[in-house]
Motif scaffolding. Structure first.
Motif, PDB file in Angstrom:
ATOM      1  N   GLY A  10       0.808  -1.203   0.000  1.00  0.00           N
ATOM      2  CA  GLY A  10       0.000   0.000   0.000  1.00  0.00           C
ATOM      3  C   GLY A  10       0.847   1.262   0.000  1.00  0.00           C
ATOM      4  N   PRO A  11       0.215   2.425   0.016  1.00  0.00           N
ATOM      5  CA  PRO A  11       0.955   3.694  -0.052  1.00  0.00           C
ATOM      6  C   PRO A  11       1.937   3.905   1.089  1.00  0.00           C
ATOM      7  N   TRP A  12       1.588   3.426   2.312  1.00  0.00           N
ATOM      8  CA  TRP A  12       2.508   3.670   3.433  1.00  0.00           C
ATOM      9  C   TRP A  12       3.833   2.935   3.229  1.00  0.00           C
ATOM     10  N   THR A  13       3.823   1.783   2.555  1.00  0.00           N
ATOM     11  CA  THR A  13       5.091   1.081   2.278  1.00  0.00           C
ATOM     12  C   THR A  13       5.941   1.877   1.292  1.00  0.00           C
ATOM     13  N   LEU A  14       5.293   2.551   0.312  1.00  0.00           N
ATOM     14  CA  LEU A  14       6.050   3.380  -0.633  1.00  0.00           C
ATOM     15  C   LEU A  14       6.618   4.611   0.055  1.00  0.00           C
ATOM     16  N   VAL A  15       5.878   5.156   1.026  1.00  0.00           N
ATOM     17  CA  VAL A  15       6.411   6.282   1.804  1.00  0.00           C
ATOM     18  C   VAL A  15       7.667   5.849   2.555  1.00  0.00           C
ATOM     19  N   VAL A  17       2.621  12.815  -4.375  1.00  0.00           N
ATOM     20  CA  VAL A  17       3.291  11.852  -5.252  1.00  0.00           C
ATOM     21  C   VAL A  17       3.811  12.600  -6.477  1.00  0.00           C
ATOM     22  N   GLY A  18       5.041  12.300  -6.865  1.00  0.00           N
ATOM     23  CA  GLY A  18       5.622  12.918  -8.048  1.00  0.00           C
ATOM     24  C   GLY A  18       6.892  12.203  -8.456  1.00  0.00           C
ATOM     25  N   HIS A  19       7.345  12.473  -9.663  1.00  0.00           N
ATOM     26  CA  HIS A  19       8.603  11.911 -10.169  1.00  0.00           C
ATOM     27  C   HIS A  19       9.669  13.002 -10.074  1.00  0.00           C
ATOM     28  N   GLY A  20      10.645  12.817  -9.169  1.00  0.00           N
ATOM     29  CA  GLY A  20      11.573  13.910  -8.861  1.00  0.00           C
ATOM     30  C   GLY A  20      10.829  15.021  -8.142  1.00  0.00           C
ATOM     31  N   LEU A  21      10.018  14.651  -7.161  1.00  0.00           N
ATOM     32  CA  LEU A  21       9.114  15.589  -6.487  1.00  0.00           C
ATOM     33  C   LEU A  21       9.852  16.719  -5.782  1.00  0.00           C
ATOM     34  N   PHE A  24       7.547  24.890  -0.893  1.00  0.00           N
ATOM     35  CA  PHE A  24       6.539  24.273  -0.032  1.00  0.00           C
ATOM     36  C   PHE A  24       7.133  23.004   0.571  1.00  0.00           C
ATOM     37  N   ASP A  25       6.972  22.829   1.869  1.00  0.00           N
ATOM     38  CA  ASP A  25       7.501  21.679   2.604  1.00  0.00           C
ATOM     39  C   ASP A  25       6.331  20.869   3.144  1.00  0.00           C
ATOM     40  N   HIS A  26       6.308  19.581   2.781  1.00  0.00           N
ATOM     41  CA  HIS A  26       5.227  18.707   3.250  1.00  0.00           C
ATOM     42  C   HIS A  26       5.758  17.295   3.419  1.00  0.00           C
ATOM     43  N   ALA A  27       5.168  16.564   4.344  1.00  0.00           N
ATOM     44  CA  ALA A  27       5.428  15.150   4.553  1.00  0.00           C
ATOM     45  C   ALA A  27       4.097  14.510   4.984  1.00  0.00           C
ATOM     46  N   PRO A  28       3.853  13.254   4.552  1.00  0.00           N
ATOM     47  CA  PRO A  28       4.707  12.308   3.832  1.00  0.00           C
ATOM     48  C   PRO A  28       4.643  12.501   2.314  1.00  0.00           C
ATOM     49  N   VAL A  29       5.660  11.936   1.623  1.00  0.00           N
ATOM     50  CA  VAL A  29       5.751  12.041   0.169  1.00  0.00           C
ATOM     51  C   VAL A  29       6.144  10.685  -0.408  1.00  0.00           C
ATOM     52  N   ILE A  30       5.844  10.498  -1.701  1.00  0.00           N
ATOM     53  CA  ILE A  30       6.298   9.336  -2.474  1.00  0.00           C
ATOM     54  C   ILE A  30       6.973   9.875  -3.724  1.00  0.00           C
ATOM     55  N   ASP A  31       8.246   9.573  -3.874  1.00  0.00           N
ATOM     56  CA  ASP A  31       9.003   9.964  -5.071  1.00  0.00           C
ATOM     57  C   ASP A  31       9.215   8.714  -5.910  1.00  0.00           C
ATOM     58  N   LEU A  66      11.831   4.763  -6.334  1.00  0.00           N
ATOM     59  CA  LEU A  66      11.289   3.408  -6.242  1.00  0.00           C
ATOM     60  C   LEU A  66      11.848   2.472  -7.297  1.00  0.00           C
ATOM     61  N   PHE A  67      12.393   3.021  -8.388  1.00  0.00           N
ATOM     62  CA  PHE A  67      12.855   2.198  -9.505  1.00  0.00           C
ATOM     63  C   PHE A  67      14.293   2.570  -9.846  1.00  0.00           C
ATOM     64  N   SER A  68      15.008   1.618 -10.438  1.00  0.00           N
ATOM     65  CA  SER A  68      16.412   1.869 -10.795  1.00  0.00           C
ATOM     66  C   SER A  68      16.820   0.941 -11.929  1.00  0.00           C
TER      67      SER A  68
END
Length: 651
Positions: A115-120, A245-249, A258-265, A269-271
């Protein structure tokens, strides 16, 4: 609100806060009754501490004394307000650190498996997270923080499900900000567009980057939305369980301030395999994992599409029980026309074309073999002398050669530390000399004619082009042509030096009047490529039709002749070797085999590769797993019978 009501009072625990505050005050030019920070140190301290200009080296009491004296002498309350911001940020960081520590102590049975919390959690475990996200300068003026930031454990305890929101921004360059916000899009997990607007950037737009953003100046007609308006809308949208959520957020958050948490970049996640420093592109990830094509039109970015696709990638990864393993780098090939180019970056804006060409001139020492004559053109923007020299901003240039072999040979001949970039493409760190360079053994203008027979054909043709003489023919013809031209230069210099000052001035005027028509005819007879090359040699603009190029060259020649008429005969040439050097990066356009992305990164290779490996690493690479070797059944060794036993067996 809490920061505006804080009392400006420091303790030993505020040492780090005081270091940041004093650095900001030095940039603002804050002064006390004893002067600026450096002057205040000299008059207030004794010993070696008087010369410690780095605030971090001083104790908190010294820094606190300077800040309080600066506040007392400030009539605008700007320094006091900045001190309150720093104190509030320091207290907020302390509370945030306690929340992070509490999150790490979460029992294993309470940790979500998917779920999303694991990605965070995976985003926060990335090696670059602390450097990029945990150190956002939200204490600076103009920044904004979401009001209530809580870790996932707190949200789980309150039965708050994560709400993913996609975010993507478009940036441009202005005279006050290199990455100023010009557009923003916020998208919900179901595809609902919460916000899509253009933003009026601060200052004057320098580069709108239309090839990326697809925007034009006419698109901003009537736009009144400011950065603060966007921050207010985003702050109202963000709750403790909102996951951006963003790519290179991180780049989007810096543009938004703007400063916010939590985030998913999704970039975390991929390499790619064997490329730990590379970041897979959003379009490549969508094509591989989602079988979806992006940017089908003119190739420009659409912030709504980018935000939606980043959300789709996060949703796709949420469904997997295990993280996606590193992928093979794409096998896309570089356009063959681009293989004839070398890419130079980390250049200061306003760098001269002559300095860039000098990288491939053997006389300047940056290259072992002269490849100056193999250059066809230089492609780039923000170059001198049209652009003023700006050391704080950088630009890049493509150097085009006559063929792929010439480009590869020029790269091989460059002297500098060799490595690879994040995508596995070869590059070198090369020292570039700035300004004119004194040629070893240079002589006065009226010195004897040099021996041109020792020059290469390429060097002679370049010298003839600079004198606007024909370059065709064999080497003996070129030598004769250059010798005659040099003898004519020496004769004209000696004739000018024999008269008085007034006589030489009048003679120069007559010569200029005689030479102008001939010069015009020579320029008009040149082809457009030759005209552009002559303009590049002089560091002038190469854009426009042939008539514009000829006129530009005529103006430059007239200025040069007018300047040369005032020089006295016998004066040595003013080619002084520059003591300024700058390290620039020169990179090939492709990796091995013409691939756009290499198969490996040298920064990820084991130490000592190419040499004899010793110890366990050698056994592992050559023999594989030790356990597998033990399990293998070895063939039985039977000793050879003696000669008598063999003869007896034969009877």
């Amino acid at each position: 609100k809490r920061e505006l009501s804080l009392e400006v009072k420091f303790t030993e625990a505020d040492k780090e806060c005081l270091g940041r505050l004093v650095k900001d005050l030095v940039k603002l030019g804050a002064t006390t009754s004893k002067g600026e920070f450096k002057d205040w140190l000299k008059s207030s301290l004794t010993g070696a501490k008087r010369t410690w200009h780095d605030p971090v080296r001083h104790d908190w009491e010294t820094l606190s004394q300077f800040v309080l004296e600066a506040i007392a002498g400030d009539k605008t309350d700007t320094i006091e307000q900045q001190a309150r911001f720093q104190l509030g940020y320091s207290q907020w960081q302390t509370r945030k650190g306690e929340w992070v520590k509490w999150q790490k102590d979460q029992p294993r049975d309470e940790v979500p498996k998917r779920g999303p919390w694991t990605l965070v959690a995976r985003t926060e475990r990335h090696p670059s997270f602390a450097e990029q996200y945990a150190s956002l300068p939200s204490h600076l003026p103009g920044w904004r923080r979401s009001e209530k930031q809580r870790p996932p454990r707190w949200c789980i305890g309150k039965n708050l499900d994560p709400v993913m929101v996609g975010l993507d921004c478009e940036m441009c360059e202005t005279d006050v900000d290199q990455r100023a916000l010009v557009g923003v899009s916020v998208v919900g997990v179901d595809g609902t567009v919460f916000l899509k607007t253009l933003v009026k950037p601060p200052g004057k737009i320098v580069d709108l980057k239309p090839d990326i953003t697809g925007l034009k100046m006419k698109d901003f007609k009537g736009v009144k939305t400011t950065l603060k308006d966007v921050q207010d809308k985003l702050a109202a949208l963000c709750t403790p369980n909102t996951v951006l959520v963003g790519h290179g957020l991180v780049h989007d958050l810096k543009a938004l301030k703007f400063d916010h948490a939590p985030v998913i970049d999704t970039a975390f996640l991929f390499s790619y395999k064997n490329l730990p420093r590379s970041t897979p592109g959003l379009a490549d990830l969508c094509k591989r994992l989602l079988s979806s094509e992006m940017r089908k039109g003119d190739g420009t970015h659409d912030s709504v599409e980018d935000a939606k696709m980043a959300l789709e990638l996060a949703k796709w990864e949420c469904l997997n029980d295990k993280p996606t393993t590193p992928m093979d780098p794409p096998t896309d090939k570089v356009d063959p026309r681009d293989l004839t180019k070398l890419f130079i970056h980390r250049l200061p804006r306003g760098v001269l074309l002559s300095d860039l060409r000098g990288l491939f001139d053997k006389q300047r020492g940056a290259i072992g073999v002269d490849h100056l004559g193999d250059i066809v053109a230089l492609h780039g923007k923000f170059l001198g002398p049209e652009t003023a020299l700006d050391l704080k901003r950088t630009t890049s240039v493509y150097v085009e050669f006559t063929s792929v072999d010439k480009a590869n040979a020029a790269f091989t001949s460059l002297r500098g530390g060799k490595g690879t970039d994040a995508l596995g493409r070869p590059q070198k760190a090369v020292r570039m000399l700035e300004g004119e360079v004194q040629v070893v053994g240079s002589k006065p203008k009226n010195a004897a004619t040099p021996n041109f027979s020792k020059m290469t054909v390429t060097e002679m043709r370049l010298a003839l082009e600079q004198r606007q003489l024909p370059t065709n023919g064999l080497k003996p013809e070129l030598v004769e042509r250059l010798t005659a031209a040099m003898a004519g230069d020496v004769d004209s210099d000696s004739e000018g030096g024999g008269d008085s000052d007034s006589g030489s001035d009048s003679d120069d005027d007559d010569d200029d009047g005689d030479k102008e028509p001939g010069t015009e005819e020579k320029f008009a007879a040149l082809t457009v490529p030759k005209l552009k090359e002559a303009l590049e040699t002089r560091g002038l603009d190469t854009a426009g039709a042939k008539g514009d190029l000829v006129k530009r060259l005529e103006t430059a020649a007239a200025k040069k002749s007018a300047k040369g008429g005032n020089e006295k005969a016998g004066e040595t040439e003013k080619n002084v070797q520059s003591s300024k050097t700058r390290v620039v990066m020169v990179r090939k356009m492709a990796a091995h085999g013409g691939r756009a992305i290499g198969a490996s990164d040298k920064h990820n290779e084991p130490a000592g590769k190419g040499e004899e490996l010793k110890g366990a690493l050698k056994r592992k690479l050559e023999g594989g797993d030790e356990k597998e070797k033990k399990d293998e059944k070895k063939p039985r060794r039977v000793p050879r019978p003696s000669r008598n036993a063999r003869l007896a067996a034969k009877g």
